[in-house]
Design an enzyme around this catalytic site. Sequence first.
Site, PDB file in Angstrom:
ATOM      1  N   SER A  13      -6.520  -3.850  -4.483  1.00 51.47           N
ATOM      2  CA  SER A  13      -6.245  -3.207  -3.188  1.00 51.47           C
ATOM      3  C   SER A  13      -7.478  -2.497  -2.624  1.00 51.47           C
ATOM      4  O   SER A  13      -7.829  -2.678  -1.455  1.00 51.47           O
ATOM      5  CB  SER A  13      -5.108  -2.194  -3.351  1.00 51.47           C
ATOM      6  OG  SER A  13      -3.950  -2.850  -3.804  1.00 51.47           O
ATOM      7  N   GLU A  33     -14.182 -11.416  -8.688  1.00 53.67           N
ATOM      8  CA  GLU A  33     -12.874 -11.201  -9.323  1.00 53.67           C
ATOM      9  C   GLU A  33     -12.738 -12.143 -10.511  1.00 53.67           C
ATOM     10  O   GLU A  33     -12.944 -13.345 -10.374  1.00 53.67           O
ATOM     11  CB  GLU A  33     -11.751 -11.435  -8.296  1.00 53.67           C
ATOM     12  CG  GLU A  33     -10.352 -11.402  -8.853  1.00 53.67           C
ATOM     13  CD  GLU A  33      -9.986 -10.087  -9.567  1.00 53.67           C
ATOM     14  OE1 GLU A  33     -10.104  -9.017  -8.955  1.00 53.67           O
ATOM     15  OE2 GLU A  33      -9.599 -10.161 -10.746  1.00 53.67           O
ATOM     16  N   CYS A  41      -1.736  -4.135  -8.028  1.00 54.47           N
ATOM     17  CA  CYS A  41      -0.576  -3.908  -7.156  1.00 54.47           C
ATOM     18  C   CYS A  41       0.140  -5.208  -6.827  1.00 54.47           C
ATOM     19  O   CYS A  41       1.353  -5.318  -6.977  1.00 54.47           O
ATOM     20  CB  CYS A  41      -1.008  -3.197  -5.872  1.00 54.47           C
ATOM     21  SG  CYS A  41       0.378  -2.932  -4.765  1.00 54.47           S
ATOM     22  N   CYS A  46       2.972  -2.962  -8.344  1.00 52.63           N
ATOM     23  CA  CYS A  46       3.928  -2.560  -7.310  1.00 52.63           C
ATOM     24  C   CYS A  46       4.805  -3.693  -6.790  1.00 52.63           C
ATOM     25  O   CYS A  46       6.032  -3.546  -6.706  1.00 52.63           O
ATOM     26  CB  CYS A  46       3.200  -1.985  -6.087  1.00 52.63           C
ATOM     27  SG  CYS A  46       1.693  -1.102  -6.432  1.00 52.63           S
ATOM     28  N   LYS A  49       7.020  -5.564  -9.476  1.00 50.52           N
ATOM     29  CA  LYS A  49       7.937  -4.521  -9.969  1.00 50.52           C
ATOM     30  C   LYS A  49       9.047  -4.270  -8.957  1.00 50.52           C
ATOM     31  O   LYS A  49      10.220  -4.220  -9.277  1.00 50.52           O
ATOM     32  CB  LYS A  49       7.122  -3.244 -10.246  1.00 50.52           C
ATOM     33  CG  LYS A  49       7.857  -2.006 -10.702  1.00 50.52           C
ATOM     34  CD  LYS A  49       8.459  -1.154  -9.600  1.00 50.52           C
ATOM     35  CE  LYS A  49       7.550  -0.721  -8.495  1.00 50.52           C
ATOM     36  NZ  LYS A  49       6.659   0.372  -8.794  1.00 50.52           N
ATOM     37  N   TYR A  97      -4.264 -12.976   0.399  1.00 52.77           N
ATOM     38  CA  TYR A  97      -5.461 -12.194   0.062  1.00 52.77           C
ATOM     39  C   TYR A  97      -6.722 -13.049   0.152  1.00 52.77           C
ATOM     40  O   TYR A  97      -7.746 -12.612   0.656  1.00 52.77           O
ATOM     41  CB  TYR A  97      -5.319 -11.568  -1.340  1.00 52.77           C
ATOM     42  CG  TYR A  97      -4.783 -10.161  -1.266  1.00 52.77           C
ATOM     43  CD1 TYR A  97      -3.467  -9.914  -0.885  1.00 52.77           C
ATOM     44  CD2 TYR A  97      -5.595  -9.070  -1.528  1.00 52.77           C
ATOM     45  CE1 TYR A  97      -2.981  -8.637  -0.781  1.00 52.77           C
ATOM     46  CE2 TYR A  97      -5.118  -7.772  -1.428  1.00 52.77           C
ATOM     47  CZ  TYR A  97      -3.803  -7.559  -1.060  1.00 52.77           C
ATOM     48  OH  TYR A  97      -3.337  -6.294  -0.935  1.00 52.77           O
ATOM     49  N   TYR A 176       5.787   7.083 -14.637  1.00 55.26           N
ATOM     50  CA  TYR A 176       6.264   6.214 -13.556  1.00 55.26           C
ATOM     51  C   TYR A 176       6.712   4.850 -14.099  1.00 55.26           C
ATOM     52  O   TYR A 176       7.799   4.361 -13.788  1.00 55.26           O
ATOM     53  CB  TYR A 176       5.117   5.905 -12.596  1.00 55.26           C
ATOM     54  CG  TYR A 176       4.745   6.904 -11.549  1.00 55.26           C
ATOM     55  CD1 TYR A 176       5.154   6.738 -10.233  1.00 55.26           C
ATOM     56  CD2 TYR A 176       3.919   7.977 -11.840  1.00 55.26           C
ATOM     57  CE1 TYR A 176       4.759   7.605  -9.236  1.00 55.26           C
ATOM     58  CE2 TYR A 176       3.512   8.861 -10.845  1.00 55.26           C
ATOM     59  CZ  TYR A 176       3.930   8.676  -9.544  1.00 55.26           C
ATOM     60  OH  TYR A 176       3.537   9.535  -8.561  1.00 55.26           O
ATOM     61  N   GLU A 180      10.624   3.390 -14.298  1.00 52.21           N
ATOM     62  CA  GLU A 180      10.930   2.307 -13.353  1.00 52.21           C
ATOM     63  C   GLU A 180      11.404   1.060 -14.104  1.00 52.21           C
ATOM     64  O   GLU A 180      12.403   0.427 -13.734  1.00 52.21           O
ATOM     65  CB  GLU A 180       9.704   1.980 -12.492  1.00 52.21           C
ATOM     66  CG  GLU A 180       9.410   3.076 -11.460  1.00 52.21           C
ATOM     67  CD  GLU A 180       8.255   2.732 -10.530  1.00 52.21           C
ATOM     68  OE1 GLU A 180       7.489   1.801 -10.841  1.00 52.21           O
ATOM     69  OE2 GLU A 180       8.124   3.412  -9.484  1.00 52.21           O
ATOM     70  N   ARG A 197       8.158  11.583 -25.778  1.00 49.59           N
ATOM     71  CA  ARG A 197       7.850  12.744 -26.607  1.00 49.59           C
ATOM     72  C   ARG A 197       8.191  14.074 -25.945  1.00 49.59           C
ATOM     73  O   ARG A 197       8.345  15.081 -26.617  1.00 49.59           O
ATOM     74  CB  ARG A 197       6.379  12.710 -27.014  1.00 49.59           C
ATOM     75  CG  ARG A 197       5.403  12.746 -25.860  1.00 49.59           C
ATOM     76  CD  ARG A 197       3.981  12.531 -26.346  1.00 49.59           C
ATOM     77  NE  ARG A 197       3.030  12.514 -25.241  1.00 49.59           N
ATOM     78  CZ  ARG A 197       1.746  12.285 -25.373  1.00 49.59           C
ATOM     79  NH1 ARG A 197       1.236  12.029 -26.564  1.00 49.59           N
ATOM     80  NH2 ARG A 197       0.940  12.298 -24.325  1.00 49.59           N
ATOM     81  N   ASP A 301      -8.112   3.133  -9.092  1.00 48.86           N
ATOM     82  CA  ASP A 301      -7.684   3.606 -10.418  1.00 48.86           C
ATOM     83  C   ASP A 301      -8.848   3.813 -11.377  1.00 48.86           C
ATOM     84  O   ASP A 301      -8.760   4.634 -12.289  1.00 48.86           O
ATOM     85  CB  ASP A 301      -6.711   2.600 -11.053  1.00 48.86           C
ATOM     86  CG  ASP A 301      -5.373   2.541 -10.326  1.00 48.86           C
ATOM     87  OD1 ASP A 301      -5.229   3.199  -9.282  1.00 48.86           O
ATOM     88  OD2 ASP A 301      -4.473   1.826 -10.805  1.00 48.86           O
ATOM     89  N   THR A 309      -1.844   2.785  -5.048  1.00 48.44           N
ATOM     90  CA  THR A 309      -2.431   1.752  -4.194  1.00 48.44           C
ATOM     91  C   THR A 309      -2.908   2.286  -2.834  1.00 48.44           C
ATOM     92  O   THR A 309      -4.051   2.033  -2.439  1.00 48.44           O
ATOM     93  CB  THR A 309      -1.400   0.616  -3.986  1.00 48.44           C
ATOM     94  OG1 THR A 309      -1.140   0.051  -5.258  1.00 48.44           O
ATOM     95  CG2 THR A 309      -1.897  -0.436  -3.019  1.00 48.44           C
ATOM     96  N   ALA A 339       6.540   7.853  -4.559  1.00 48.30           N
ATOM     97  CA  ALA A 339       7.939   7.578  -4.914  1.00 48.30           C
ATOM     98  C   ALA A 339       7.974   6.971  -6.302  1.00 48.30           C
ATOM     99  O   ALA A 339       7.026   6.314  -6.724  1.00 48.30           O
ATOM    100  CB  ALA A 339       8.561   6.614  -3.912  1.00 48.30           C
ATOM    101  N   HIS A 434      22.994  12.094  11.959  1.00 44.42           N
ATOM    102  CA  HIS A 434      24.257  12.182  11.245  1.00 44.42           C
ATOM    103  C   HIS A 434      25.046  10.885  11.339  1.00 44.42           C
ATOM    104  O   HIS A 434      25.080  10.288  12.411  1.00 44.42           O
ATOM    105  CB  HIS A 434      25.091  13.332  11.843  1.00 44.42           C
ATOM    106  CG  HIS A 434      26.345  13.597  11.089  1.00 44.42           C
ATOM    107  ND1 HIS A 434      26.330  14.198   9.849  1.00 44.42           N
ATOM    108  CD2 HIS A 434      27.635  13.329  11.388  1.00 44.42           C
ATOM    109  CE1 HIS A 434      27.578  14.307   9.418  1.00 44.42           C
ATOM    110  NE2 HIS A 434      28.383  13.784  10.327  1.00 44.42           N
ATOM    111  N   GLU A 439      19.446  14.114   6.637  1.00 39.58           N
ATOM    112  CA  GLU A 439      19.671  15.269   7.515  1.00 39.58           C
ATOM    113  C   GLU A 439      19.743  16.567   6.714  1.00 39.58           C
ATOM    114  O   GLU A 439      19.530  17.653   7.252  1.00 39.58           O
ATOM    115  CB  GLU A 439      20.936  15.083   8.365  1.00 39.58           C
ATOM    116  CG  GLU A 439      22.228  15.106   7.584  1.00 39.58           C
ATOM    117  CD  GLU A 439      23.466  14.947   8.483  1.00 39.58           C
ATOM    118  OE1 GLU A 439      23.557  15.638   9.503  1.00 39.58           O
ATOM    119  OE2 GLU A 439      24.327  14.109   8.148  1.00 39.58           O
TER     120      GLU A 439
END
Length: 449
Positions: A13, A33, A41, A46, A49, A97, A176, A180, A197, A301, A309, A339, A434, A439
């Site tokens: 990324s 690469e 990611c 990400c 997953k 990509y 995380y 997940e 632990r 990272d 990401t 998140a 609502h 809310e």
Amino acid sequence: MHDFDLIVIGAGSGGVRASRISARHGARVAVIEESRPGGTCVIRGCVPKKLLMYGSAFSADAADAAGYGWRVTVDGHDWPALISAKDSELDRLEGIYRSLLGNAGVELIEGRGTVTGPHSVSVNGREITAGHILIATGGWPQIPDVPGLADHAITSNEALDLPDRPDSVLVYGAGYIAVEFASIFNGFGIETHLVYRGDLPLRGFDEDIRLQSAEALAGRGIILHPGCTLTEVTAAGDRRIAALCNGSRLDVAQVMAATGRAPNTAGLGLEAAGVELGRGGEIIVNPDSRTSVASIYAVGDVTDRIALTPVAIAEGHALADSLFGGRPRQVSHHNVPSAVFTQPPIGSVGMTEAQAAKAFDKITVFTSKFNAMKNTLSGRSEKTFMKLIVETATDKVVGAHMLGPDAGEIMQGIGVAVIAGATKADFDATIGIHPTAAEEFVTMRTPRA
Ligand code: NDP
């Protein structure tokens, strides 16, 4: 004088964003690469997953549907079909990509790059040079030194590609990735053990969220083993036998180590080139993402700043603008929302209560715990939890946390408010939508005692 203006090692990324934007600013760019463009990611993190998470959530949806009158019969699950559909989607994204790089005029070199000097990189037996070098090689799962664990455990890399659905999985860790994947396995009806632990999962998150999350994960059927470490893992045919420090043994189909990730810096020639590394192997950078060698930069990272990401993308973009766009700028690592895609998910931005209590003389905390409307007919017994942390003197909201359906979606908007310096009075002045769960964030009136 040089072959390129910028050589990027790592087409994940951060590296891809830096390459494309630099090229758009007119720079001659090569990106190296050794695996598949897209990086952690898109290929191993990400995206796959989240696809598996979407897939695993249908079991709960099917269970909930009965309360709404649907007569649903779930007739098993075709795991290989899911993995194959996921793989096709990843192939499509990898293609995108590749064309993004090609269309931007970036040269993609497939191979392993090693730094040979402040301006030179060796790849596929040839040496290429550039005015600037960017390291964006990401991270890799690390496995603690427990007898048998490295030999018999999978990591998130393999967990995304299991050919068959295991009947049981032990997930080791409670960050995380651990929670997940535990949610994913559990959602697919797999007996799931979470061994960690600490006393609660998700160290670093707000304590209330950690507590609510442990309750919710257990409520969904995940078997929690807090305060436990693994002492040994052995294989018995295609089964794995895990010995826990409390003396118990678990016989499972898979053990997954989700015990953190380490920066990918080994064998890149960085030490020889004079690039300073931290104790965990991370590249030390200044706020401009510049390393101890003036012409070498690092983002994402591999720098172990915030391993997310969108942070890597922001760092890569800012670097490209700074080097080639005539617009030097830095990325703020403050108030980054995130998140955790468990079921139910968590969304978070800003300080935890403990951090705010330390940072300010006085804070006011608002919490709300309620049964979401959807649960009334479905009969699901699972609370949604929300929390706002306010600096009392300024009335500024300095932290917002949520556990409940759509928490990630909701927190993106709350993140804008927190970044903009919204006060609790601003939240109060906002009319709620609502009926939603969100809310509740604008209707919390009474501070927690
Ligand atoms: P984390 O650092 O979040 O979690 C590592 C877990 O492993 C912790 O529970 C930790 O325990 C445990 N652990 C570490 N070492 C040992 C050991 N020697 N023995 C036993 N347990 C151990 O790492 P992850 O790999 O889960 O995730 C890496 C990063 O990737 C995250 O920090 C996040 O930035 C990013 N990520 C983000 C996602 C998202 O945005 N939704 C999803 C996935 C990853 P303890 O807490 O006690 O130290």
